[in-house]
Design a protein around this motif. Structure first.
Motif, short mmCIF file in Angstrom:
data_model
loop_
_atom_site.label_atom_id
_atom_site.label_comp_id
_atom_site.label_asym_id
_atom_site.label_seq_id
_atom_site.Cartn_x
_atom_site.Cartn_y
_atom_site.Cartn_z
N ASP A 32 0.71 -1.08 -0.15
CA ASP A 32 0.01 0.00 -0.04
C ASP A 32 0.80 1.27 0.00
N SER A 33 1.98 1.20 0.80
CA SER A 33 2.66 2.44 0.90
C SER A 33 3.94 2.56 -0.02
N SER A 34 4.19 1.70 -0.71
CA SER A 34 5.55 1.87 -1.66
C SER A 34 5.79 3.03 -2.29
N LEU A 35 4.72 3.56 -3.16
CA LEU A 35 4.86 4.62 -3.93
C LEU A 35 4.65 5.95 -3.04
N ALA A 36 3.78 5.93 -2.33
CA ALA A 36 3.71 7.29 -1.30
C ALA A 36 5.03 7.60 -0.47
N LYS A 37 5.58 6.37 -0.09
CA LYS A 37 6.81 6.57 0.58
C LYS A 37 7.86 7.15 -0.21
N GLN A 39 7.63 9.10 -2.84
CA GLN A 39 7.32 10.29 -3.00
C GLN A 39 7.31 11.15 -1.82
N LYS A 40 6.95 10.93 -0.71
CA LYS A 40 7.14 11.58 0.54
C LYS A 40 8.77 11.68 0.58
N LYS A 41 9.54 10.75 0.70
CA LYS A 41 11.06 10.63 0.87
C LYS A 41 11.74 11.63 -0.24
N GLY A 83 8.34 12.26 -9.97
CA GLY A 83 8.64 13.65 -9.36
C GLY A 83 9.51 13.76 -8.16
N VAL A 84 10.62 12.92 -8.46
CA VAL A 84 11.44 12.79 -7.16
C VAL A 84 13.04 12.77 -7.58
N LYS A 104 18.60 -0.92 1.36
CA LYS A 104 19.89 0.09 0.90
C LYS A 104 19.47 0.82 -0.33
N VAL A 105 18.76 -0.06 -1.02
CA VAL A 105 18.51 0.97 -2.51
C VAL A 105 16.91 0.53 -2.40
N ASP A 106 16.40 1.54 -3.46
CA ASP A 106 14.69 1.40 -3.60
C ASP A 106 14.48 0.73 -4.88
N MET A 107 15.30 0.62 -5.56
CA MET A 107 15.17 -0.27 -6.80
C MET A 107 16.71 -0.59 -7.70
N ILE A 108 16.46 -1.74 -8.32
CA ILE A 108 17.75 -2.11 -9.08
C ILE A 108 17.40 -2.02 -10.59
N ILE A 109 18.18 -1.22 -11.33
CA ILE A 109 18.31 -1.12 -12.66
C ILE A 109 19.70 -1.33 -13.10
N SER A 110 19.92 -2.71 -13.61
CA SER A 110 21.35 -3.09 -13.75
C SER A 110 21.52 -4.01 -14.85
N GLY A 111 20.39 -4.19 -15.63
CA GLY A 111 20.45 -5.14 -16.84
C GLY A 111 19.75 -6.28 -16.13
N MET A 112 19.10 -6.28 -15.33
CA MET A 112 18.86 -7.55 -14.60
C MET A 112 17.74 -8.26 -15.07
N ASN A 113 17.81 -9.75 -15.55
CA ASN A 113 16.62 -10.54 -15.92
C ASN A 113 15.79 -10.73 -14.90
#
Ligand code: ARG
Length: 492
Positions: A32-37, A39-41, A83-84, A104-113
């Motif tokens: 429920d709160s992942s997107l709101a968190k 955008q708040k951060k 918007g962040v 430690k990170v919010d997402m991984i973009i690293s050519g990951m399958n």
């Protein structure tokens, strides 16, 4: 003794259960709160392993080393659409998933399958790119190797934790498969003929070959599922609202074909500049930053390690009542446990494990882990030093009416320190070298900086020679200074 071992095992079991129970938020909590968190951060932290051109790699941008590539462009667009601000955290590829799960990170973009095995632990967006796999070889071997089946009796390299590493292990016969954490190390090993080939995704193979005339790429012929040849963005399990929102961006990137039209050409420009000025002198700022962080980690770790060592040594010498015996037992267990586990594991535990409870920066985590490790060794030096002081000194001090504490503080400890000064000096020198271990969690000390220079210049050995010389200068200077003070103490 059996009681003590039972108590120690019970404590370890409790610690493991605590991490298991509190370590992973239930999907209900996170959904429920992942997107709101985020955008708040106001900041979206992207984890990536910048050794995989053109996906993500280091390049010199306006005189400074930066992470660039198509995945960075994607991360920038995702952050803009949310918007962040985007913050990039670099680390080894096989540390990314644990970094995501421990916050430690919010997402991984690293050519990951988005493979089924990974989907059990993380959520993926729609795929944004479809690659395929090739094997990079030395050009001189062009006629010798045709595909994955040509390496029988030879050695194939692949980055640990990746799809291609697993494919090489399962789909080759009579071939030794060598895993390394850094793609740049694999290319260096290939160039020095420690490997016969390196498996990786096609765009990355083509990038390495275009920057190094001694390399060539051949088809891999790995049989891969569709999910194993596509790339997607990974989020913590249950981040449904965030994934749904980011999917809108991913779908737009695919609809407008931005990867092929914009992101890959932009990455290509940086690939070309990498070969413009590859002299090691050009990277003096990077090496200076590495020295700065190496010294910060060493000085802080020696300081806190010494305090921890003194407290542990005094605790281990305590006897008489129950509290002193308990403290002696705890100090003994701590020293044995720390000396019995690798420092790398301790660094990762502090950064990722404690990260479940408190979000410590990588540098702070590194200093804490190395201080805790050093304290266990310093405790033994100090305990030996105290025991080396003649008992007559204590008796004389006590007969003059000094308390135990005063005797220890004003008579025993000063003599003990004089006796163990060489050992403490060795510990300081050892920490200068051991501080490099924190490069695995992205602390920009000397080893980390040499990896940046290696992936920035496509030069393997030169950065290694430079940091060898720099480490020697640091340790030799430190030993001269320590010897000077040792001589002064001997004549005091
Ligand atoms: N696509 C492969 C995987 O997901 C390899 C990715 C390696 N990425 C990197 N930045 N080193 O396992």
């Amino acid at each position: 003794m059996k009681k003590k071992i039972g108590l120690l095992l019970a404590m370890l079991a409790a610690l493991v259960m605590m991490v298991g129970v509190f370590g992973n938020p239930t999907s209900a909590q996170a959904a429920d709160s992942s997107l709101a968190k985020i955008q708040k951060k106001g900041v979206l932290v992207m984890g990536t392993s910048p050794d995989y051109p053109p996906y993500e790699f280091q390049a010199t941008v306006k005189g400074k080393s930066a992470v660039v590539g198509m995945d960075v462009k994607i991360g920038e667009k995702v952050a803009k659409d949310l918007g962040v601000k985007l913050k990039i955290k670099s680390m080894s590829f096989d540390s990314l998933l644990v970094a995501l799960q421990t916050g430690k990170v919010d997402m991984i973009i690293s050519g990951m399958n988005p493979t089924p095995a990974r989907r059990k632990n993380v959520d993926f967006t729609h795929t944004y790119y479809k690659g395929g796999y090739e094997i990079v070889i030395n050009k001189t071997d062009k006629g010798k190797y045709k595909n994955k089946d040509s390496f029988g009796g030879g050695t194939l390299g692949a980055q640990t934790g990746t799809t291609q590493y697993n494919a090489a292990k399962k789909q080759t016969k009579n071939t030794k498969v060598k895993g390394m954490t850094s793609q740049s190390d694999l290319i260096l090993a290939l160039q020095s003929h420690k490997l016969d080939g390196v498996a990786m995704e096609k765009p990355s193979a083509e990038a390495y070959v275009s920057n190094n005339k001694q390399l060539a790429a051949i088809p891999s012929n790995f049989s891969m599922s569709s999910s194993a040849t596509s790339s997607a963005i990974a989020f913590r399990k249950g981040s449904t609202s965030l994934v749904n929102k980011v999917n809108q961006t991913v779908d737009q990137i695919k609809k407008e074909n931005l990867v092929k039209k914009d992101y890959l050409p932009a990455a290509g420009k940086y690939l070309k500049t990498n070969t413009v000025n590859t002299s090691m002198g050009h990277y003096w700022k990077a090496f200076l930053t590495g020295i700065e962080y190496t010294l910060i980690i060493t000085v802080c770790s020696v300081f806190f390690g010494f305090i921890i060592g003194v407290l542990l040594a005094l605790a281990r010498l305590g006897k008489g009542n129950f509290l002193k015996s308990l403290l002696r037992w705890i100090a003994t267990a701590y020293v044995e446990f720390i000396r019995g586990t690798p420092m790398m594991v301790q660094v990762m535990f502090v950064y990722f494990g404690l990260g479940l409870f408190v979000n410590l920066p990588a540098l702070t985590s590194g200093i804490i882990a190395i201080s805790l490790n050093s304290g266990a060794y310093v405790a033994e030096y100090i305990r030996g030093g105290i025991n080396s002081v003649d008992i007559g000194q204590t008796e004389a001090a006590r007969s003059l009416g000094m308390s135990n504490g005063e005797t220890m503080r004003f008579v025993v400890l000063p003599q003990a320190l004089k006796n163990i000064w060489p050992s403490l000096g060795n510990e300081f020198i050892t920490l200068i070298k051991d501080s490099s271990i924190v490069s695995i969690i992205g602390v920009t000390e000397l080893i980390y900086q040499s990896n940046i220079v290696r992936s920035d210049t496509y030069r393997g050995v030169a950065p290694i020679v430079v940091i060898m010389v720099l480490y020697f200068i640091l340790t030799f200077t430190a030993s001269r200074i320590l010897n000077y003070f040792e001589r002064k103490m001997q004549h005091a």
